[in-house]
Design a protein around this motif. Structure first.
Motif, PDB file in Angstrom:
ATOM      1  N   THR A   1      46.683  -7.006   6.862  1.00  0.00           N
ATOM      2  CA  THR A   1      45.676  -7.130   7.917  1.00  0.00           C
ATOM      3  C   THR A   1      45.566  -5.873   8.772  1.00  0.00           C
ATOM      4  N   GLY A   2      46.700  -5.202   9.011  1.00  0.00           N
ATOM      5  CA  GLY A   2      46.675  -4.001   9.840  1.00  0.00           C
ATOM      6  C   GLY A   2      45.738  -2.939   9.308  1.00  0.00           C
ATOM      7  N   LEU A   3      45.659  -2.817   7.982  1.00  0.00           N
ATOM      8  CA  LEU A   3      44.752  -1.842   7.359  1.00  0.00           C
ATOM      9  C   LEU A   3      43.347  -2.415   7.247  1.00  0.00           C
ATOM     10  N   PHE A   4      43.230  -3.609   6.689  1.00  0.00           N
ATOM     11  CA  PHE A   4      41.920  -4.149   6.363  1.00  0.00           C
ATOM     12  C   PHE A   4      41.124  -4.644   7.573  1.00  0.00           C
TER      13      PHE A   4
ATOM     14  N   ILE B   1      50.643  10.095  10.067  1.00  0.00           N
ATOM     15  CA  ILE B   1      51.783  10.248  10.977  1.00  0.00           C
ATOM     16  C   ILE B   1      52.640   8.979  10.962  1.00  0.00           C
ATOM     17  N   GLY B   2      51.991   7.838  11.122  1.00  0.00           N
ATOM     18  CA  GLY B   2      52.718   6.567  11.111  1.00  0.00           C
ATOM     19  C   GLY B   2      53.438   6.342   9.798  1.00  0.00           C
ATOM     20  N   GLY B   3      52.779   6.685   8.697  1.00  0.00           N
ATOM     21  CA  GLY B   3      53.377   6.520   7.377  1.00  0.00           C
ATOM     22  C   GLY B   3      54.615   7.380   7.190  1.00  0.00           C
ATOM     23  N   PHE B   4      54.580   8.594   7.728  1.00  0.00           N
ATOM     24  CA  PHE B   4      55.729   9.500   7.624  1.00  0.00           C
ATOM     25  C   PHE B   4      56.927   8.921   8.377  1.00  0.00           C
TER      26      PHE B   4
ATOM     27  N   MET C   1      50.296   1.213  14.182  1.00  0.00           N
ATOM     28  CA  MET C   1      51.627   0.991  13.599  1.00  0.00           C
ATOM     29  C   MET C   1      51.800  -0.443  13.128  1.00  0.00           C
ATOM     30  N   PHE C   2      50.970  -1.356  13.663  1.00  0.00           N
ATOM     31  CA  PHE C   2      51.012  -2.739  13.189  1.00  0.00           C
ATOM     32  C   PHE C   2      50.762  -2.811  11.683  1.00  0.00           C
ATOM     33  N   ALA C   3      49.953  -1.886  11.185  1.00  0.00           N
ATOM     34  CA  ALA C   3      49.612  -1.887   9.762  1.00  0.00           C
ATOM     35  C   ALA C   3      50.839  -1.710   8.876  1.00  0.00           C
ATOM     36  N   PHE C   4      51.888  -1.083   9.409  1.00  0.00           N
ATOM     37  CA  PHE C   4      53.074  -0.808   8.600  1.00  0.00           C
ATOM     38  C   PHE C   4      54.133  -1.887   8.730  1.00  0.00           C
TER      39      PHE C   4
ATOM     40  N   TYR D   1      49.661  -7.453  19.351  1.00  0.00           N
ATOM     41  CA  TYR D   1      50.444  -6.651  20.297  1.00  0.00           C
ATOM     42  C   TYR D   1      51.843  -7.216  20.526  1.00  0.00           C
ATOM     43  N   ILE D   2      52.001  -8.531  20.443  1.00  0.00           N
ATOM     44  CA  ILE D   2      53.344  -9.110  20.530  1.00  0.00           C
ATOM     45  C   ILE D   2      54.160  -8.691  19.319  1.00  0.00           C
ATOM     46  N   VAL D   3      53.514  -8.682  18.141  1.00  0.00           N
ATOM     47  CA  VAL D   3      54.191  -8.262  16.912  1.00  0.00           C
ATOM     48  C   VAL D   3      54.646  -6.811  17.018  1.00  0.00           C
ATOM     49  N   VAL D   4      53.798  -5.929  17.559  1.00  0.00           N
ATOM     50  CA  VAL D   4      54.176  -4.512  17.662  1.00  0.00           C
ATOM     51  C   VAL D   4      55.439  -4.350  18.508  1.00  0.00           C
ATOM     52  N   GLY D   5      55.565  -5.136  19.596  1.00  0.00           N
ATOM     53  CA  GLY D   5      56.764  -5.075  20.421  1.00  0.00           C
ATOM     54  C   GLY D   5      58.006  -5.436  19.625  1.00  0.00           C
TER      55      GLY D   5
END
Length: 458
Positions: free
Chosen positions: A27-30, A50-53, A207-210, A363-367
């Motif tokens: 979902t983060g990408l799509f 950058i995030g992928g690295f 960064m959620f996408a990763f 945003y809760i997930v990112v935390g």
């Protein structure tokens, strides 16, 4: 050894490769990339690079540990063994709640994709239907999970590659009336149309996408030949990121100028909307189906990760022993059902606040995600110190450690700063609150252990 308390190594090399690949495409990408495009424009491509690295560095750190010792609950086990009892406790429970939230997020996204076809269907009913299907899948033998994830991931991979090739075909065969051109990446306000700030303040969101890319660590305990398959899967992560994130977005943003996209809000997929805007409706419908399978794939993996981490916590003594039991097929049934019970909250969330559910969850997930990554890289530092003391050389060393560890920690600090300044203080504040709650719970369960947080040597 009690045969009813052990997992079985039923995941083949092809399962491991596709689980690793599938964890990178969700979902983060799509869906989430629409929000980033509106702020960052074409520079979203650099943001995902950058995030992928950073994620690749984390994967190599995790990889060094799991190839050395492929066990259930991977990073929770390592934090417990090399850092201390409380870090192991915190890491395990944080990962469990993280994937409860990830699963809820993906299920919520599923309802958005269904509504693209049938807007009249209530979000909660779509969520409930797929909740039941995926729960049943996870109650079967691990080979069933492996096969289901293999085919769901195959669909995603073929779709993304086909979309890139079709997009390239449209660009190279474009006539003078077409909007398709690589120049779209720099002609409409430049590569950074809103300045570097437009990208910088989106780094936390993208960064959620990763989230989920580290899932391979959970599969190590059920892989047939982890010392061979795990390094192979991790080494290919960087190429997958370049292809799926950087490649697909570079092609898509070349088809239609970023500032002419009719994306709407967070509930619109740029992948679907671009082809719909170009008038290629069959491609838009096909992509919506593919994106639906992508969300189900990540949810399927989330349910798997939840149950295995709860199983691992129970084996450590950090969760009720009932969750350490497995059936004759090696499936931790009680752990699967407990995780499913919590994920069921997503049905209620979509019933009461369907419009706001997705943004709150992301945003809760990112935390929880950045705390998880911080714990992995800090645990790896402890792991390296322990091995260096013994003058032991591992077979799959992390890249540039310990410099890479400090780089990851600095990036995590930047992500937290961005979240704080962009109005998501609640997600940042929840981290110390969550750690404090875990410390209190740990103290209640282990009243004598706070004076000696290091576990005794095996």
């Amino acid at each position: 050894m009690n045969k009813n308390t052990e997992l079985q190594r039923g995941l083949k090399n092809r399962h491991i490769q596709l689980i690793a690949m599938g964890g990178a495409i969700g979902t983060g990408l799509f869906l989430g990339s629409a929000h980033v495009i509106q702020s960052a424009g074409p520079s979203i491509i650099l943001g995902y690079a950058i995030g992928g690295f950073i994620v690749f560095l984390i994967m190599r750190q995790l990889g060094e540990m799991i190839v050395h010792e492929p066990v259930a609950g991977s990073f929770s086990h390592f934090a417990y063994k090399y850092w201390g009892k409380f870090p192991g406790f915190l890491t395990g429970w944080n990962y469990w709640i993280l994937y409860i939230l990830v699963a809820m997020t993906e299920l919520t996204a599923v309802a958005k994709y269904i509504n693209w076809w049938w807007p009249h269907i209530p979000a909660w009913s779509s969520v409930l239907f797929f909740f039941i299907i995926i729960t049943i899948l996870n109650l079967g033998n691990v080979k069933i999970y492996g096969e289901s994830e293999f085919w769901l991931s195959i669909i995603k991979v073929i779709a993304v590659v086909s979309m890139i090739l079709f997009g390239l075909y449209l660009i190279f065969t474009a006539d003078t009336n077409s909007t398709a051109s690589f120049s779209n990446l720099w002609s409409h306000g430049g590569f950074f149309p809103n300045g570097f700030d437009g990208l910088f303040y989106m780094l936390a969101f993208l960064m959620f996408a990763f989230g989920g890319i580290e899932l391979i660590g959970m599969a190590a305990a059920e892989a047939e030949n982890p010392k061979k398959t795990i390094p192979k899967a991790i080494n290919q992560v960087v190429f997958r990121i370049l292809l799926f994130y950087v490649g697909s977005l570079a092609v898509l943003l070349s088809l239609v100028p970023w500032n002419q996209l009719e994306l709407g809000g967070l509930d619109k997929s740029p992948f679907v909307m671009i082809f719909s805007q170009l008038g290629i409706n069959w491609a838009a419908h096909l992509l919506n189906f593919i994106i639906l399978t992508a969300a189900l794939s990540v949810y399927n993996s989330g349910m798997y990760a939840n149950s295995r981490m709860l199983y691992s916590l129970a084996k450590q003594g950090n969760a009720p022993k009932i969750f350490a039991k497995t059936n004759k097929q090696g499936v931790p049934i009680q752990a699967v059902l407990m995780s499913a019970l919590l994920i069921f909250g997503c049905v209620l969330l979509n019933y009461f606040v369907p419009e706001e559910a997705l943004s709150h969850l992301i945003y809760i997930v990112v935390g929880a995600l950045v705390l998880n990554w911080a714990m992995i890289t800090l645990t790896h530092l402890q792991f390296r110190r322990a091995k260096q003391t013994l003058k032991f050389e591992t077979s799959y060393p992390a890249l540039w450690a310990p410099l890479s560890n400090y780089l990851v920690l600095a990036f995590i600090a930047v992500v937290l700063f961005i979240m704080w300044t962009q109005g998501f203080q609640e997600s940042v504040i929840m981290i110390p609150i969550w750690i404090t709650l875990m410390l209190i719970l740990f103290d209640r369960l282990n009243p004598k252990d706070l004076s000696d947080l290091k576990p005794k040597d095996d």
